[in-house]
Each structure stands twice: as structure tokens, then as C-alpha cells.
Design a protein around this motif. Structure first.
Motif, PDB file in Angstrom:
ATOM      1  N   ASP A  47      19.686  29.507 -15.014  1.00  0.00           N
ATOM      2  CA  ASP A  47      20.083  29.339 -13.901  1.00  0.00           C
ATOM      3  C   ASP A  47      19.395  30.704 -12.739  1.00  0.00           C
ATOM      4  O   ASP A  47      20.269  32.158 -12.954  1.00  0.00           O
ATOM      5  CB  ASP A  47      21.644  29.314 -14.067  1.00  0.00           C
ATOM      6  CG  ASP A  47      22.209  28.318 -14.605  1.00  0.00           C
ATOM      7  OD1 ASP A  47      23.281  27.981 -14.926  1.00  0.00           O
ATOM      8  OD2 ASP A  47      21.606  26.955 -14.601  1.00  0.00           O
ATOM      9  N   ARG A  86      15.211  26.919  -8.212  1.00  0.00           N
ATOM     10  CA  ARG A  86      14.912  27.286  -6.841  1.00  0.00           C
ATOM     11  C   ARG A  86      13.442  26.872  -6.865  1.00  0.00           C
ATOM     12  O   ARG A  86      12.884  27.974  -7.689  1.00  0.00           O
ATOM     13  CB  ARG A  86      15.217  27.590  -6.277  1.00  0.00           C
ATOM     14  CG  ARG A  86      15.283  27.685  -4.672  1.00  0.00           C
ATOM     15  CD  ARG A  86      16.195  28.569  -3.871  1.00  0.00           C
ATOM     16  NE  ARG A  86      15.742  30.182  -4.484  1.00  0.00           N
ATOM     17  CZ  ARG A  86      16.300  30.724  -4.178  1.00  0.00           C
ATOM     18  NH1 ARG A  86      17.087  30.594  -4.906  1.00  0.00           N
ATOM     19  NH2 ARG A  86      15.975  32.574  -4.356  1.00  0.00           N
ATOM     20  N   ASP A 101      11.509  24.276   0.309  1.00  0.00           N
ATOM     21  CA  ASP A 101      12.200  24.555  -1.016  1.00  0.00           C
ATOM     22  C   ASP A 101      12.806  23.437  -1.617  1.00  0.00           C
ATOM     23  O   ASP A 101      13.215  22.783  -1.121  1.00  0.00           O
ATOM     24  CB  ASP A 101      13.214  26.200  -1.461  1.00  0.00           C
ATOM     25  CG  ASP A 101      14.867  25.956  -0.278  1.00  0.00           C
ATOM     26  OD1 ASP A 101      15.033  27.051   0.085  1.00  0.00           O
ATOM     27  OD2 ASP A 101      14.547  25.032   0.175  1.00  0.00           O
ATOM     28  N   GLU A 158      10.753  27.547  -4.610  1.00  0.00           N
ATOM     29  CA  GLU A 158      10.232  28.134  -3.355  1.00  0.00           C
ATOM     30  C   GLU A 158       8.504  28.042  -3.299  1.00  0.00           C
ATOM     31  O   GLU A 158       7.952  28.379  -3.750  1.00  0.00           O
ATOM     32  CB  GLU A 158      10.337  29.407  -2.836  1.00  0.00           C
ATOM     33  CG  GLU A 158      11.502  29.817  -3.501  1.00  0.00           C
ATOM     34  CD  GLU A 158      12.004  30.911  -2.951  1.00  0.00           C
ATOM     35  OE1 GLU A 158      13.206  31.484  -4.012  1.00  0.00           O
ATOM     36  OE2 GLU A 158      11.498  31.767  -2.600  1.00  0.00           O
ATOM     37  N   HIS A 164      15.651  22.595  -4.886  1.00  0.00           N
ATOM     38  CA  HIS A 164      16.954  23.184  -6.128  1.00  0.00           C
ATOM     39  C   HIS A 164      17.028  21.973  -7.737  1.00  0.00           C
ATOM     40  O   HIS A 164      17.238  20.587  -6.578  1.00  0.00           O
ATOM     41  CB  HIS A 164      17.832  23.416  -5.257  1.00  0.00           C
ATOM     42  CG  HIS A 164      18.066  24.526  -4.268  1.00  0.00           C
ATOM     43  ND1 HIS A 164      19.016  25.777  -4.504  1.00  0.00           N
ATOM     44  CD2 HIS A 164      17.406  24.284  -2.802  1.00  0.00           C
ATOM     45  CE1 HIS A 164      18.541  26.134  -3.593  1.00  0.00           C
ATOM     46  NE2 HIS A 164      17.576  25.365  -2.557  1.00  0.00           N
ATOM     47  N   ARG A 181      19.918  25.232 -13.233  1.00  0.00           N
ATOM     48  CA  ARG A 181      19.191  24.979 -11.977  1.00  0.00           C
ATOM     49  C   ARG A 181      18.743  25.960 -11.419  1.00  0.00           C
ATOM     50  O   ARG A 181      18.878  26.769 -11.303  1.00  0.00           O
ATOM     51  CB  ARG A 181      20.274  24.129 -11.028  1.00  0.00           C
ATOM     52  CG  ARG A 181      20.853  22.876 -11.485  1.00  0.00           C
ATOM     53  CD  ARG A 181      22.334  22.572 -10.286  1.00  0.00           C
ATOM     54  NE  ARG A 181      21.198  21.812  -9.679  1.00  0.00           N
ATOM     55  CZ  ARG A 181      20.664  20.990  -9.090  1.00  0.00           C
ATOM     56  NH1 ARG A 181      20.913  19.773 -10.184  1.00  0.00           N
ATOM     57  NH2 ARG A 181      20.176  20.803  -7.930  1.00  0.00           N
ATOM     58  N   ALA A 202      13.484  31.394  -9.681  1.00  0.00           N
ATOM     59  CA  ALA A 202      13.042  31.029  -8.126  1.00  0.00           C
ATOM     60  C   ALA A 202      11.906  30.728  -9.007  1.00  0.00           C
ATOM     61  O   ALA A 202      10.650  32.241  -9.660  1.00  0.00           O
ATOM     62  CB  ALA A 202      12.955  32.031  -7.417  1.00  0.00           C
TER      63      ALA A 202
END
Lengths: 587, 109
Positions: free
Chosen positions: B96, B28, B43, B30, B45, B26, B99
Motif C-alpha cells: 500500500d 500510485r 498519475d 506516476e 491510482h 493500492r 509509487a
């Protein structure tokens, strides 16, 4: 001759003499216009070793072959002189009708030397030059000065004016026109030292182009491209959108370059400004991009608004620790009205704040975060009152007077204060700052493009970084000599070939990309040679000790040896000695 | 600016795309500047195994973004993994908490 008049106007205010000086086809082809021609003119006209505030220091307003054509963004000109801030070469670009009307006077440049004995307005209307008294507007801020001149003379003239900062010879005073400013290097102080409040230009002499149909077609094509994705950021967001980007990358100079992130960045971001304060968008003369975003502060009294760019936002915001949007907007307007470079002004205030925090300056309320202090200090600087008199000389001179370790964190290179790029996390830009002939200068270098690309590691500059920095600097010299706005740079597929075509269409010269490369190298050399003539030594090409000794919180380190390696590589890539001496003795 | 950059994959192992539990990481995404304007959000997720997968998912969630097509990052965007080097390599594997930062290509002055 196409694209040019083949002469510049030389005015000696002290003697009242003026005359046309021939510009040969050879000179024009070798230096083009804008920053290139400005460099050639200063070599010729500026006496070696002159004090920049001496009456004999000439100030040049230089146009280009593209001025007056339908090419978008071509209404630009350069103001050039030996800088009172750096004592080195300074060229400052600007966009307005002054470029168009100035060139229509019949000259490719206007060079002014000497001084008058009382505040004056210089008017140039074709070949007629006259001085008028300006006593009643001396002391007035830029907007009312311009209004008064328009009332007096009508809308036909275009004006370049100084505000109180220029009158008081603040070493980072600007020259203003049409709400735009020739900002960096303090050329407003040079005008102030000549007792010139304003220059008005108007004319009827248009140059011809070699291939009118070709120029019109090229202009149409360039305009269409200027509306595309390559310029979308400038049009839709403005440069203020840089703030959160830089903050995320630990590259937003904060509290006098002590950190690269500002805890309140979201509050003053471009996004919030655009939602809460933006009132309109505008363009400079002859521009289709429309990058000017105008903002009003929250008070009901603000009817004028102010154009805000990233540089003003960072310098008057995070650099001073200020997170109040209204304060930042007002500070930007104060700088515009009083005629001061927002970058140098903000950096000087931030430096003073740090000095006060370290006990080196005893000034009440001079602490980071005080927006009210910023506003009051800007006024004192512009009028050289109290502590403002010291700070009006810029951070280098102020640090020398303040003493202690102030020199270590005075944020300048060669006297010119750093713009909004943290050198430790943008190391190509760090190199550009160190070697720049104007001083710490993102505009003539353009090396931040390297940092914002996969080509280089912005956290670990090396010799290859230097090669890229040469490339961006040459590209800047090209665009600043033609002159075209650098916001257009992304619309070109092959900048050099396409610019060669544009130049050929205008001038009739058979120019190719190779020749343009050769010309830009000559222009960069000319600026460096001017500095060498004026006393440059290799020790000037560096950064303040803070950047080389202090690690940036959150990551970012630029050891002196790494910077020196990059500088040596840059110099060698330029064909200079590894120390930066230029092995050319004539131009 | 006219020249396509061929970028070497960084030192992260390719195909290290699945966590030790077998779950897709998982991450992110941005958005900054023009990317944020186009995405309509700051952002996102999402689960994604590679940079390319993350960008594709971003395009699906934010149709006006149009950052990734034909296995390439669109020319008017810049992508950085965790704020380090900028990259054009969609094959870089993710873990995990990574970004993926998306900027407009003219992120400077």
C-alpha cells in the motif's frame, strides 16, 4: 582522400600570415575529427602554460568527415582552445551552417592565433582571407550583429559571432551562430581577447565520399530511424521535460545545490512551458530530429522568442530559486543575446545569491527567487559593471576573492560550473563531473545515462559505476569526433559497429568497432595529457566540499571516500595510475 | 542501446503480494516526460500486486502508453519503485502506498 581535405588553415592575426598545414591520413584516422582532431591540434598549436586570454592562445574551429554528407545531424563542428574559465582543455560542440560552409573553405579545421589591434571581422572564402573593420558592430548583441553582417555580406556566408560578453572577456562567454552557441568554457572570451567580433566562412570545396550510394542509403535509413521512439522526447517535448523528472528523483539542483527539489517545479515545468509559451519547433542545420522548442514570454513585446533547453531552465530557474516563467525565458534570451553560457551564468548568479545570504557579499536584492535581480545581474556580468566584474570571472575566481567559506559551495569542478544534475543523487554523474577534462560536464561524460538505468544504484556509486562511466565517456568521444548528435544515440542498435560502417562508407577506410574503441581511448587520453601538460594534479578531480560534507535534504549522501573509490576505479579502468596520471608520453 | 540488461530482483520478497487484510495493495503510478504525454495524465491510482500488474493496469487505463507487453517493460521507458533504483523486474511485489514512477528511457540530457 575521402571525407577530408587533408589540411587545416592556420591564421596568425598578429603577423597577417596564413597557410595550410598538412593533416596526414594517419593523424586523421587516429583522431577522426571534431573533439579528437581538436585535441591533436591543440597539443600541436597551443604553447604550454599560455594564459588563455593571451594572443598566442589559438582557437580552433574543427570539422569532421561526416560534415557535408547527407547524414542527419552531421552539420556540427567543434570550437577548441585552452579555456579562460578553467585554464584547461576545452572543446565546445555546436550545430549550424558554419560547419558546412567552414569545411567548404577547403580545410578540415581553421586555427586562429595572434590578435588584431582593433575590432575586426575575419572572412575566409575558399583560400582568400581578409580582415574587415567591425567597429560599428562592436558592442552590439548577437542578433543585431548577425543581421548587420548578413546585410553587409549577403546570405552566402555563415558567421560565428561574439556578443558583449565575449568582447568584455567574460570567462564564460559563448560563440554564437544561427541561434546556436558553442557554450561552455568561455571560448567567446578567447575570440574577444583577439579583438575578433565575428568570423565568416564561405566556400566551394566539397569533399568526396568513398561510397556515395552507400552513404545515401545509410543517410536515408538514419533519417527514418531519427523519427522513431528513441528521439520522441526531443521532438515532442524538448529537454525541458527533464525538470519534473529530476525534481521527483531529488536530483534537480535548487538554490545553489542546497536542495534537490524545487517547491515550484510544477509551475515552471516543461509541460506548462509547452502549453503556455511554446510557439514553434525548429531544427539545426541538416537535422531531422527537430529538438529546438521556441518559447515566448507573456509580454506582447516578445516577438522573437527563445530556444529553451533543460540546462537553461534549471540554471536560471530553480538554481536561482526563480519560479517566474517570464523571468526565466527573458534571462535565457539575455544570455543568448549577450553571448553567455546559461549554465555558468545561472550558477554564478546562484552562487552570488548564496554569498549574499551568508553575508559574504553586500549587494541589494541579491536573494534567491528574484528574477529581476537575475536579469540585471546578467547584464552587469556581460559588461563587467560593478559586482558583474567579479562574477564575470566565474565562481572559482569569485570565491577566491570573496573568501570565507565561499570555496566550499562554489559550484564548479576545475572552474567549470556544474550543469543540472545533483551529484549526491546521481553518483555516476558525480564521478563524471569530478574526472571530466573540461570540468563539471555532463556532455563529454554522459554518465547520467548510468544513473538513469537499472545497471547502477544512483544513490550508492561504487567501482562498477566507474566502469560504466568509462563506457559512456567513450561513447561521447566517438559521437563528438565523427560528429553526430548525441540525441541520436538511442536509434543505434550497436553504436560502435554502425558508426564504423558509416565512417567506412565516407572515408573508404576499413574500420571496425575495435578500432573505434581504440581511437576514443586515444582521444580521451589526449585531452587528459593536455591538462597534465598545463598543470593538472589529482587534487582537481573532486567535487566542491558541499557535496561531500552536506547530506542532501530528502536523501542523498556522497562521502568523500566513496567518490575517491570511484575515481580510483575510473582511473584504473582507463589504464592510468590510480591517481590519474597517464602513462603515455606521446600521442 | 542494443544490449538487454538482465536485472536481478531486488531484496523485496517475491510473492509478498497481498496485504495482511487480504486486500490487493493500492498504489500510485506516476508519469513523467514522454510517459506523461502518452498517458495523458500525471498519475493513476490503482490496485496492483506487482510492478508488472501496475504497468499492465496503466496500459489499460492509458492505451497510448504501451509500456508493458510480453511481461517486459518496453525499451523506451524506465521504471522506478518509489524513486529508488530503476528496475526492469515486473515481479517485484508492492505494498500500500508504493509509487511506480514511469519515465521515458532518455530521461537525461
Amino acid at each position: 582522400m575521402f571525407g577530408y581535405h587533408g589540411q587545416y588553415l592556420r591564421i596568425d592575426l598578429s603577423t597577417g600570415q596564413s597557410g595550410a598545414v598538412v593533416l596526414s591520413d594517419d593523424v586523421l584516422r587516429r583522431y577522426l575529427g571534431g573533439v579528437g582532431l581538436a585535441a591533436w591540434i591543440l597539443h600541436r598549436e597551443c604553447p604550454q602554460g599560455i594564459d588563455p586570454l593571451d594572443s598566442a592562445n589559438p582557437i580552433a574551429f574543427v570539422f569532421s568527415p561526416l560534415v557535408g554528407t547527407p547524414l542527419t545531424t552531421s552539420a556540427k563542428f567543434v570550437v577548441a582552445a585552452k579555456s579562460p574559465l578553467t585554464d584547461r582543455f576545452c572543446d565546445s560542440l555546436s550545430s549550424s551552417r558554419f560547419a558546412i560552409e567552414g569545411k567548404k573553405t577547403g580545410f578540415d579545421a581553421i586555427v586562429i592565433t595572434g590578435r588584431v589591434s582593433r575590432p575586426s571581422l575575419l572572412l575566409i572564402e575558399d583560400a582568400t582571407i581578409r580582415l574587415e573593420p567591425a567597429g560599428e558592430i562592436w558592442g552590439q548583441p548577437v542578433p543585431s550583429t548577425t543581421s548587420e553582417l548578413l546585410n553587409r555580406l549577403g546570405p552566402g556566408f555563415a558567421f560565428a559571432v561574439i556578443g558583449p560578453a565575449g568582447e568584455h572577456q567574460v570567462r564564460f562567454a559563448t560563440i554564437s551562430h544561427d541561434n546556436r552557441h558553442a557554450g561552455r568554457g568561455g571560448l567567446g572570451a578567447v575570440m574577444g581577447a583577439k579583438c575578433l567580433k565575428a568570423i565568416g566562412v564561405r566556400g566551394t570545396h566539397r569533399t568526396k565520399v568513398a561510397d556515395s550510394a552507400g552513404v545515401v542509403a545509410a543517410a536515408r535509413d538514419l533519417s527514418v530511424r531519427s523519427f522513431g521512439p528513441a528521439t520522441a522526447k526531443y521532438r515532442e517535448l524538448g529537454t525541458v521535460s527533464n525538470l519534473l523528472t529530476f525534481n521527483r528523483l531529488n536530483a534537480l539542483p535548487t538554490r545553489n545545490f542546497t536542495t534537490g527539489q524545487f517547491e515550484n517545479a510544477e509551475v515552471i515545468s516543461g509541460e506548462i512551458l509547452n502549453d503556455a509559451h511554446r510557439v514553434t519547433r525548429a531544427s539545426c542545420a541538416a537535422c531531422t530530429i527537430g529538438c529546438e522548442h521556441i518559447y515566448r514570454d507573456s509580454s506582447p513585446n516578445d516577438q522573437r522568442g527563445v530556444r529553451l533547453e533543460y540546462e537553461s531552465l534549471f540554471a536560471l530557474g530553480p538554481l536561482c530559486g526563480v519560479s517566474d516563467r517570464d523571468s526565466i525565458l527573458r534571462a535565457a534570451r539575455v544570455c543568448d543575446d549577450l553571448g553567455m553560457d546559461t549554465i555558468s551564468a545561472g550558477a554564478t548568479v546562484a552562487f552570488a545569491m548564496e554569498c549574499a545570504g551568508r553575508g559574504l557579499l553586500a549587494v541589494p536584492d541579491l536573494t534567491f527567487g528574484r528574477g529581476d535581480t537575475v536579469l540585471s545581474l546578467l547584464d552587469r556580468i556581460a559588461h563587467r559593471k560593478g559586482i558583474g566584474d567579479l562574477l564575470a570571472n566565474g565562481t572559482r575566481r569569485a570565491a577566491a576573492v570573496i573568501g570565507g567559506d565561499a570555496q566550499d559551495f562554489a559550484p564548479h569542478v576545475k572552474g567549470l560550473e556544474l550543469p543540472g544534475y545533483e551529484p549526491r543523487t546521481m553518483q555516476a554523474m558525480a564521478l563524471g563531473f569530478a574526472v571530466g577534462t573540461r570540468g563539471a560536464d555532463h556532455n563529454r561524460s554522459g554518465a547520467y545515462e548510468v544513473d538513469f538505468s537499472p545497471r547502477a544504484n544512483r544513490l550508492q556509486g561504487d567501482e562498477q559505476t566507474a566502469a560504466f562511466a568509462v563506457e559512456t565517456e567513450d561513447r561521447a568521444a566517438l559521437m563528438d569526433s565523427l560528429i553526430l548528435c548525441k540525441f541520436l544515440r538511442g536509434v543505434f542498435v550497436d553504436l560502435w559497429t554502425e558508426c564504423a560502417t558509416l565512417l567506412s562508407l565516407v572515408t573508404g577506410w576499413k574500420v571496425d568497432a575495435d578500432e573505434l574503441h581504440s581511437i576514443t581511448r586515444r582521444i580521451v587520453n589526449a585531452r587528459k595529457l593536455f591538462n597534465i601538460r598545463e598543470g593538472w594534479t589529482p587534487t582537481e578531480d573532486t567535487l566542491p566540499r558541499r557535496f561531500l560534507l552536506e547530506d542532501l535534504p530528502g536523501g542523498g549522501k556522497l562521502p568523500a571516500e566513496r567518490l575517491e573509490t570511484m575515481i580510483r576505479a575510473y582511473n584504473l579502468a582507463r589504464g592510468w595510475t590510480d591517481e590519474g596520471w597517464v602513462p603515455i608520453t606521446n600521442l | 542501446m542494443g544490449i538487454r540488461i538482465v536485472f536481478k530482483c531486488d531484496s523485496r520478497k517475491r510473492n509478498q503480494v497481498v496485504t495482511s487484510t487480504g486486500r490487493v495493495p493500492r498504489v500510485r503510478v506516476e508519469f513523467y516526460g514522454l510517459a506523461r504525454l502518452r498517458a495523458g495524465r500525471s498519475d493513476l491510482h490503482i490496485p496492483a500486486q506487482t510492478v508488472g500488474a501496475a504497468l499492465s493496469a496503466a496500459d489499460t487505463a492509458c492505451p497510448d502508453l504501451r509500456i508493458f507487453a510480453d511481461d517486459r517493460v518496453a525499451g523506451h521507458y524506465l521504471v522506478s519503485l518509489n524513486g529508488d533504483r530503476f528496475t526492469l523486474d515486473p515481479q517485484i511485489g508492492l505494498k500500500d502506498g508504493d509509487a511506480i514512477l514511469v519515465f521515458g528511457a532518455d530521461a537525461g540530457g
